[in-house]
Write an enzyme that holds these catalytic residues in place. Structure first.
Site, PDB file in Angstrom:
ATOM      1  N   ASP A 161       5.999 -87.164  29.791  1.00  0.00           N
ATOM      2  CA  ASP A 161       5.473 -88.175  28.870  1.00  0.00           C
ATOM      3  C   ASP A 161       6.497 -89.079  28.161  1.00  0.00           C
ATOM      4  O   ASP A 161       6.436 -90.287  28.268  1.00  0.00           O
ATOM      5  CB  ASP A 161       4.604 -87.505  27.802  1.00  0.00           C
ATOM      6  CG  ASP A 161       3.452 -86.743  28.426  1.00  0.00           C
ATOM      7  OD1 ASP A 161       3.404 -86.672  29.672  1.00  0.00           O
ATOM      8  OD2 ASP A 161       2.621 -86.217  27.690  1.00  0.00           O
ATOM      9  N   GLU A 208       5.528 -73.524  26.556  1.00  0.00           N
ATOM     10  CA  GLU A 208       5.415 -74.784  27.290  1.00  0.00           C
ATOM     11  C   GLU A 208       6.801 -75.278  27.734  1.00  0.00           C
ATOM     12  O   GLU A 208       6.979 -75.748  28.849  1.00  0.00           O
ATOM     13  CB  GLU A 208       4.747 -75.821  26.375  1.00  0.00           C
ATOM     14  CG  GLU A 208       4.349 -77.113  27.052  1.00  0.00           C
ATOM     15  CD  GLU A 208       3.714 -78.097  26.068  1.00  0.00           C
ATOM     16  OE1 GLU A 208       3.564 -77.754  24.873  1.00  0.00           O
ATOM     17  OE2 GLU A 208       3.382 -79.217  26.495  1.00  0.00           O
TER      18      GLU A 208
HETATM   19  C1  GLC Z   1       1.837 -82.845  28.514  1.00  0.00           C
HETATM   20  C2  GLC Z   1       2.815 -82.911  29.675  1.00  0.00           C
HETATM   21  C3  GLC Z   1       2.063 -83.202  30.956  1.00  0.00           C
HETATM   22  C4  GLC Z   1       0.976 -82.151  31.144  1.00  0.00           C
HETATM   23  C5  GLC Z   1       0.053 -82.099  29.918  1.00  0.00           C
HETATM   24  C6  GLC Z   1      -0.923 -80.931  29.958  1.00  0.00           C
HETATM   25  O1  GLC Z   1       1.229 -84.051  28.281  1.00  0.00           O
HETATM   26  O2  GLC Z   1       3.783 -83.878  29.443  1.00  0.00           O
HETATM   27  O3  GLC Z   1       2.927 -83.203  32.056  1.00  0.00           O
HETATM   28  O4  GLC Z   1       0.235 -82.410  32.279  1.00  0.00           O
HETATM   29  O5  GLC Z   1       0.832 -81.910  28.761  1.00  0.00           O
HETATM   30  O6  GLC Z   1      -0.248 -79.733  30.034  1.00  0.00           O
END
Ligand code: GLC
Length: 446
Positions: free
Chosen positions: A168, A410
């Site tokens: 992101d 995460e």
């Molecule tokens: C965040 C991450 C993305 C992922 C999402 C859901 O936005 O950057 O890559 O898919 O979370 O886990």
């Protein structure tokens, strides 16, 4: 904790995060279904529940648009967190599925990899049927990618929102966005230092310390891009007309190259003929990826779609052509040296999402420093393909130990090893399981 105990613990995370026919990445922070998350999740789930791994991917593809796009988010069918669906309003596009609300953008095309890995674990007699069901959907998706996202037929696909890269707030996107796409009202909020107000509507900073998430001003810029895409009903011609910037992202295109290779293999196995035009475009992508190599810095970079200039900001994406598998061995060797370079990507708890010596580096800040299990998994896979077995094994072990010691976070600090972001995060659990089994499988074949 030994490997078996860890596998059991991680499997519990995955089962607890299930909702109906899919697995949420993390129930409080990410309560919907995400594209590349579900792919990674099915790669882990196949080890203990192959039927659900198939269900996961079927559920993902139930969100596929009639033009072939697979959205990065499929909103919870029970309509929790209504504001998320209302922000995207996929129903504005004539191609969105009628009874399912989704986002209007995609994510790195990991589906071919996931379908392939699940197929490996199916009994022989079920494989053909699985591929016959899945391959046409992947063909439709890749065809859409080329038709909409490679309008000049150059080989690389363009992305229209940073979320499409999966990384992101990665620096190349953040800098371009700040430079080209800051409307007056966001400038005013910044000037008047009103950005704290954004916390009132942010879900992530309620669950995770703000220092581990993107900045409020950046979050506003992201929201503003969504608003503009939505205003154009997700119609790519309108989006590209007078667009301020688009990026041909190195992570996305590396994943695409690998997905193309696997798609070809699966199509052959299922005796499905790939359309000739698609085959040509797939070959062109493999050649075009090499144009993202910067001879001076000896790294791969994302590229500006309009000017074709490379965006010289190194990130974990700069190494991911290793996963694509089509770069020459000499370039692969250079990337492997980078992984061992203490100034850049060699950390105690690898691999940082931004090099340690880069001005953006912050060991806790989301995609601007922390180590992530999914990018490690992609690198391990690439290293093995280039026969860097020792490097792959080291990274595999360090990754599993990070999860063993901290839990399925995460992301992790590459300096301290501490877990960050959401707890009990599904893809960390899933890929942790897969990495543990990779060890046991390689022992069996030794
Ligand atoms: C965040 C991450 C993305 C992922 C999402 C859901 O936005 O950057 O890559 O898919 O979370 O886990």
């Amino acid at each position: 904790m030994d490997d078996q105990e860890l596998v059991n613990k991680l499997a519990v995370v995955l089962v607890d995060n299930r909702k109906d026919n899919h697995t949420m990445p993390a129930p409080k922070l990410y309560p919907h279904q995400w594209l590349w998350d579900s792919c990674f999740i099915s790669i882990g789930t196949r080890h203990f529940d192959i039927a659900f791994a198939q269900t996961e991917l079927r559920s993902l593809l139930a969100g596929q648009w009639s033009n072939g796009m697979v959205p990065n988010m499929i909103f919870d069918r029970a309509r929790v967190y209504r504001s998320d669906r209302d922000m995207w309003r996929s129903w504005l596009s004539p191609f969105a599925p009628p009874h399912t609300a989704t986002s209007g953008i995609t994510q790195p095309p990991m589906i071919a990899e996931a379908v392939y890995r699940v197929n490996e674990f199916l009994p022989k007699r079920e494989q053909k049927q699985w591929l016959k069901e899945m391959v046409p959907k992947i063909i439709a998706y890749h065809t859409w990618l080329y038709e909409e996202r490679d309008p000049h037929n150059e080989g690389l696909t363009l992305q229209i929102h940073p979320y499409e890269t999966g990384l992101d707030n990665t620096p190349p996107w953040i800098t371009q966005l700040r430079e080209h796409s800051k409307p007056w009202w966001i400038k005013a909020i910044e000037l008047l230092k009103l950005d704290q107000l954004v916390n009132l509507v942010r879900r992530d900073t309620r669950h995770v310390p703000p220092g581990q998430r993107m900045k409020n001003i950046d979050a506003l810029l992201y929201w503003d891009v969504v608003r503009r895409l939505r205003r154009k009903n997700y119609d790519i011609t309108r989006i590209l007309h007078r667009s301020l910037f688009c990026i041909e992202d190195i992570t996305f295109n590396s994943v695409l190259v690998r997905a193309n290779t696997l798609l070809e293999e699966m199509a052959t196995q299922a005796r499905i003929k790939l359309p000739e035009e698609l085959r040509l475009r797939m070959q062109r992508t493999s050649r075009a990826l090499l144009q993202c190599w910067d001879e001076k810095d000896k790294l791969f970079y994302s590229r500006d779609f309009i000017t074709h200039d490379l965006i010289n900001l190194p990130t974990i994406g700069s190494l991911l052509p290793l996963y694509a598998g089509i770069i020459p061995k000499e370039q692969a060797e250079i990337l492997v040296k980078e992984l061992a370079n203490f100034a850049t990507f060699k950390a105690n708890f690898p691999v940082p999402s931004v090099p340690l010596n880069n001005s953006f580096f912050d060991h806790e800040m989301y995609w601007q420093g922390p180590s992530w299990v999914n990018t490690n998994w992609l690198l391990i896979d690439g290293l093995k393909r280039y026969r860097f077995y020792e490097e792959a094994e080291n990274l595999r072990k360090l990754t599993v130990d990070l999860i063993r010691q901290n839990g399925a976070y995460e992301y992790f600090s590459p300096i301290e090893g501490k877990g960050l972001g959401a707890k009990n995060f599904s893809w960390t659990a899933a890929l942790g399981i897969d990495l543990i089994y990779q060890n046991h499988q390689s022992k069996k074949t030794e």
